[in-house]
Design an enzyme around this catalytic site. Structure first.
Site, PDB file in Angstrom:
ATOM      1  NE  ARG B  45      -3.551  -2.310   2.595  1.00 58.88           N
ATOM      2  CZ  ARG B  45      -4.234  -2.685   3.664  1.00 58.88           C
ATOM      3  NH1 ARG B  45      -4.083  -2.010   4.794  1.00 58.88           N
ATOM      4  NH2 ARG B  45      -5.070  -3.700   3.607  1.00 58.88           N
ATOM      5  CG  ASP B  47       2.289   6.156   2.823  1.00 58.09           C
ATOM      6  OD1 ASP B  47       1.180   5.644   3.057  1.00 58.09           O
ATOM      7  OD2 ASP B  47       3.227   6.174   3.652  1.00 58.09           O
ATOM      8  NE  ARG B 192       8.141   8.651   3.463  1.00 62.83           N
ATOM      9  CZ  ARG B 192       6.928   9.153   3.666  1.00 62.83           C
ATOM     10  NH1 ARG B 192       5.846   8.424   3.406  1.00 62.83           N
ATOM     11  NH2 ARG B 192       6.793  10.383   4.103  1.00 62.83           N
TER      12      ARG B 192
END
Lengths: 239, 239
Positions: B45, B47, B192
């Site tokens: 999924r 972002d 990230r």
């Protein structure tokens, strides 16, 4: 200044009443940084959708800001799709267009069964079969000093249609065909009309001998269609 | 199906009430081509702003359209920033997320004094000095099976925070630093957060020994900030 931009969102380089232009954005940025209402001169008037990596512009400014600081200040107020790559001092008689010895343009064909994603604004997607050897064979006819009137947009009014092409090659990768062309000057739509004609040669619609005749005929109607603007990039201006 | 997309214009992969999503666009396209109201399952999924080259999705369809024709039909109705790269048949028990053996993500830093132009939506622009040798030295601490809780977005509720990283390297070019990481799974914001921590190491704010302690502490507060979404790309899902 050497300027790079993505032309997608602009109505071209040159100032216009309708639509945003690269020139207007740069002049606005200079105004913000120096307070001076300045007109810039560009090496080439790229059309709507055409990109540049090495567009060159000149202007006169009374600013005392050092070059690197001036460049950073401009880049901080310019839109994200325009980047100043270099700022330096020129001689008083320098003219971005008239002082240029030659310019290099690159036209990118995306030649794959799958349409482009990340490159989509920078390439002309051409999924149909092409005989690249046939395209390569006509390149020698383009190189040298010729009257390129057949490849000039119809209706153009200029003194001479003779230009000297110093380099013309195709760089072929797995998914791209890049036409790289350097000349002492270009007629309006010249690269895009050569690109469109090369496609017809690659498809076998025009053969090599016909290509030479097209140049000699000095008749726009005989050459191929104008390839779309977004495949074109003004790569470098040489002084 | 293997799907590539530029995430810039989307609120992420997964269906949402507010904002356009990749999933909604693909489901709409399938509806247009087959007439079936289908829900697709994605491998990851991604972002808002995150891109994909090898996102993988599965769904059941009764369509008789051959794969290649189906792929072309989907691509002809999808927006230009989404491309179906492959359509093929899967076993009935195939699940894009649960059947995945590993995934590869790439995080791109643009490390240059000049801001990016053509790459601007795909890279995190970081113009400040970085000691890349220091960043390289901590990569071995990331490789292997570890509890990566320190690199998980705070507030996540999942069963286990243990993941196995098979590969983690930096690919350094003149203007880019690419973090390439393959693991059997990723925690929310894991790449990230690792990217943001690596920046702190490159700046000398965290040293190598501290880095190992950060992993061992299982405390999100000790790791660096979350690097921006637009530098991240889901490169490949391996089955």
């Amino acid at each position: 200044m050497v300027v790079a931009y993505e032309g997608t969102a602009y109505a071209g380089f040159q100032l216009q009443k309708n639509g945003p232009t690269i020139q207007a954005e740069i002049e606005k940025a200079i105004m913000k940084v120096t307070g001076e209402p300045i007109h810039i001169v560009g090496a080439g008037r790229t059309d709507a959708g055409v990109h540049a990596w090495g567009q060159t512009v000149n202007f006169k400014s009374a600013t005392k800001i050092p070059f690197l600081k001036f460049q950073k200040a401009l880049n901080s107020v310019l839109p994200r799709d325009i980047v100043i790559r270099l700022v330096t001092e020129a001689t008083p008689d320098f003219h971005a267009q008239h002082s240029a010895i030659s310019k290099t343009y690159i036209y990118r064909f995306y030649h794959s069964s799958q349409r482009p994603l990340f490159e989509r604004n920078f390439v002309y997607y051409y999924p149909y079969p092409l005989q690249i050897d046939k395209m390569n064979k006509v390149l020698p006819y383009i190189i040298g000093e010729h009257d390129f009137k057949s490849f000039q947009a119809s209706g153009s009014l200029i003194q001479t249609t003779i230009r000297k092409v110093n380099h013309c090659s195709l760089d072929v990768t797995e998914v791209e065909i890049r036409l790289i062309i350097n000349a002492n000057g270009f007629l309006y739509h010249m690269v895009r009309n050569i690109a469109g004609t090369l496609i017809q040669i690659g498809r076998g619609e025009i053969n090599g001998e016909d290509f030479q005749k097209i140049i000699e005929a000095k008749d726009r109607k005989l050459a191929g269609p104008t390839a779309p603007a977004h495949g074109l990039c003004l790569q470098e201006v040489i002084y």
